[in-house]
Design an enzyme around this catalytic site. Structure first.
Site, mmCIF file in Angstrom:
data_model
loop_
_atom_site.group_PDB
_atom_site.id
_atom_site.type_symbol
_atom_site.label_atom_id
_atom_site.label_comp_id
_atom_site.label_asym_id
_atom_site.label_seq_id
_atom_site.Cartn_x
_atom_site.Cartn_y
_atom_site.Cartn_z
ATOM 1 N N TYR A 141 -11.694 -126.930 -97.442
ATOM 2 C CA TYR A 141 -11.089 -127.393 -98.691
ATOM 3 C C TYR A 141 -11.982 -128.433 -99.386
ATOM 4 C CZ TYR A 141 -6.315 -125.446 -98.547
ATOM 5 O OH TYR A 141 -5.218 -124.628 -98.586
ATOM 6 N N LYS A 186 -10.878 -120.910 -84.321
ATOM 7 C CA LYS A 186 -11.548 -119.604 -84.278
ATOM 8 C C LYS A 186 -12.878 -119.840 -83.548
ATOM 9 C CE LYS A 186 -12.008 -115.222 -85.446
ATOM 10 N NZ LYS A 186 -11.142 -114.142 -84.913
ATOM 11 N N ASP A 219 -6.203 -115.804 -85.220
ATOM 12 C CA ASP A 219 -5.681 -114.456 -85.484
ATOM 13 C C ASP A 219 -4.569 -114.107 -84.494
ATOM 14 O OD1 ASP A 219 -7.637 -114.452 -83.507
ATOM 15 O OD2 ASP A 219 -8.552 -112.548 -84.104
ATOM 16 N N ASP A 243 -2.718 -124.170 -93.560
ATOM 17 C CA ASP A 243 -2.133 -123.725 -94.830
ATOM 18 C C ASP A 243 -1.552 -122.322 -94.666
ATOM 19 O OD1 ASP A 243 -1.570 -123.710 -97.635
ATOM 20 O OD2 ASP A 243 -3.342 -122.451 -97.913
ATOM 21 N N ASP A 247 2.768 -121.028 -94.224
ATOM 22 C CA ASP A 247 3.476 -120.068 -95.090
ATOM 23 C C ASP A 247 4.077 -118.969 -94.222
ATOM 24 O OD1 ASP A 247 2.726 -121.409 -97.462
ATOM 25 O OD2 ASP A 247 2.465 -119.501 -98.525
HETATM 26 C C1 IPM Z 1 0.045 -126.423 -99.775
HETATM 27 C C2 IPM Z 1 -0.483 -125.777 -101.012
HETATM 28 C C3 IPM Z 1 -1.767 -126.473 -101.440
HETATM 29 C C4 IPM Z 1 -2.767 -126.346 -100.317
HETATM 30 C C5 IPM Z 1 -2.356 -125.977 -102.771
HETATM 31 C C6 IPM Z 1 -1.353 -126.039 -103.898
HETATM 32 C C7 IPM Z 1 -3.618 -126.713 -103.125
HETATM 33 O O1 IPM Z 1 -0.692 -124.420 -100.797
HETATM 34 O O2 IPM Z 1 0.340 -127.641 -99.815
HETATM 35 O O3 IPM Z 1 0.192 -125.767 -98.746
HETATM 36 O O4 IPM Z 1 -3.453 -125.323 -100.207
HETATM 37 O O5 IPM Z 1 -2.892 -127.282 -99.532
HETATM 38 MN MN MN Z 2 -0.017 -123.717 -98.874
#
Ligand code: IPM
Ligand code: MN
Length: 363
Positions: A141, A186, A219, A243, A247
């Site tokens: 990042y 990884k 993975d 990240d 999700d």
């Molecule tokens: C999160 C979001 C952010 C990230 C984005 C909006 C930059 O996806 O907080 O998980 O990737 O960290």
């Molecule tokens: Mn995110």
């Protein structure tokens, strides 16, 4: 207690869900005799529109002075041109970096009332209670980025110190929970991951001998997270893997709209935000799920203000609202009635007033 809380609503549904969380914090303050002052500032697309910058200097200054920061979400189609000079997401990344918030805690604990909202079979979800600790200020990042006519690169770099400090946070958390830590990397391909694995192994061996450490490749972790989520306690991983995995983990809870997060550094101050995005498709309609933002406020009470009983009371109140079937559209089973943001928030505030909750606060 007195506390100065900076509120950064951001874009899309951000203002709606932070308003809900602030209402809940006001109710907590009134009930327990605290004085919280809220200071609202711009970030993300809203800040670009107002000042041309995604993180205006005034916002960062206020954030530096605050006891804690509550953030909604940033981004939206209006600012989504990938070639734009400034993007809303830069504001979020910049504030995390500027405040040194390197440890991002993302707890995942599915609630019985929302098991049906998850695409994962309910029997796999029973008893799931895990926290992902995502490294937040390093890795790909923040490495050098370059764009040439026919190529592009993003550098992934980690220092030993960056890995040590986030592993310490995660191992400390594991020690206070069930004593199990899973480090995700990884290491079969990436040099940064081999460093990560070496450092994690040493830190846990030398400083947390009572914590059981396991390594997983990212993975296979992506698979295990769905196949046997109950097996995990604390998971620590680098920025981008964290990240992606969170999700994925949100689907265990049934919706991105249920997952809070805390971004912490070395001090007490932290930044608290739902892990969901700005959901521009439903913004401004009053139907967004406020629970993740409210649960983020609970984490704020716990980690930045040290108000543990109050944090627990908010979490109980959310749980009660879900038990009572106050489900927003994202978590309701098809055909079942849904509630809007306001009604969900009121349900939490009402549950905060229940006598049984008051008893628990006296612990
Ligand atoms: C999160 C979001 C952010 C990230 C984005 C909006 C930059 O996806 O907080 O998980 O990737 O960290
Ligand atoms: Mn995110």
């Amino acid at each position: 207690m007195h506390a100065d809380i900076v509120v950064l609503p951001g874009d899309g549904i951000g203002p709606e869900v932070t308003a809900a969380a602030v209402d809940v914090l006001r109710a907590v303050a009134a009930r327990h005799g605290h004085a919280f002052r809220f200071h609202t500032h711009a970030i993300g697309g809203a800040a670009i529109d107002a000042t041309g910058e995604p993180l205006p200097a005034a916002t960062l200054e206020a954030a530096r002075r605050a006891d804690a920061i509550l953030l909604g979400a940033v981004g939206g189609p209006k600012w989504s041109d990938p070639n734009a000079r400034v993007r809303p997401e830069q504001g979020l990344l910049a504030i995390r970096k500027a405040l040194g918030l390197y440890a991002n805690l993302r707890p995942v604990k599915p609630h019985p009332a929302t098991l049906g909202a998850s695409p994962v079979k309910p029997h796999l979800l029973q008893g799931v209670d895990l926290v992902v600790v995502r490294e937040l200020t390093g890795g790909i990042y923040f490495g050098d980025k370059a764009r040439e006519a026919d190529a592009a690169s993003d550098l992934c770099r980690y220092s030993v110190a960056e890995v040590e400090r986030v592993v310490r946070v995660a191992a400390g958390l594991a020690r206070a929970r069930r004593g199990r830590l899973t480090s995700v990397d990884k290491a079969n391909v990436l040099e940064t991951s081999r460093l990560w694995r070496d450092v994690a192994t040493r830190v846990v061996r030398d400083e947390f001998p009572d914590v059981e450490l396991e390594h997983q490749l990212v993975d296979s972790m992506a698979m295990h997270l769905i196949a046997r989520p109950r097996a995990y306690d604390v998971i620590v991983t680098e920025n981008m893997f964290g990240d992606i995995l969170t999700d994925e983990a949100s689907m265990l809870a049934g919706s991105l709209g249920l997952l809070p997060s805390a971004s912490l550094g070395d001090g007490k101050a932290g930044l608290y935000e739902p892990i969901h995005g700005s959901a521009p498709d439903i913004a401004g309609r009053g139907i967004a799920n406020p629970y993740a933002a409210i649960l983020s406020a609970a984490m704020l009470l716990r980690h930045s203000l040290g108000l543990h009983a109050e944090a627990q009371a908010v979490e109980h109140a959310v749980s009660q609202a879900l038990d009572d079937g106050r489900l927003t559209a994202d978590i309701a089973t098809a055909g079942k009635p849904t509630v809007a943001t306001r009604a969900a928030t009121d349900a939490v505030i009402d549950a905060l007033q229940l006598p049984s909750q008051v008893m628990e606060l006296r612990d």
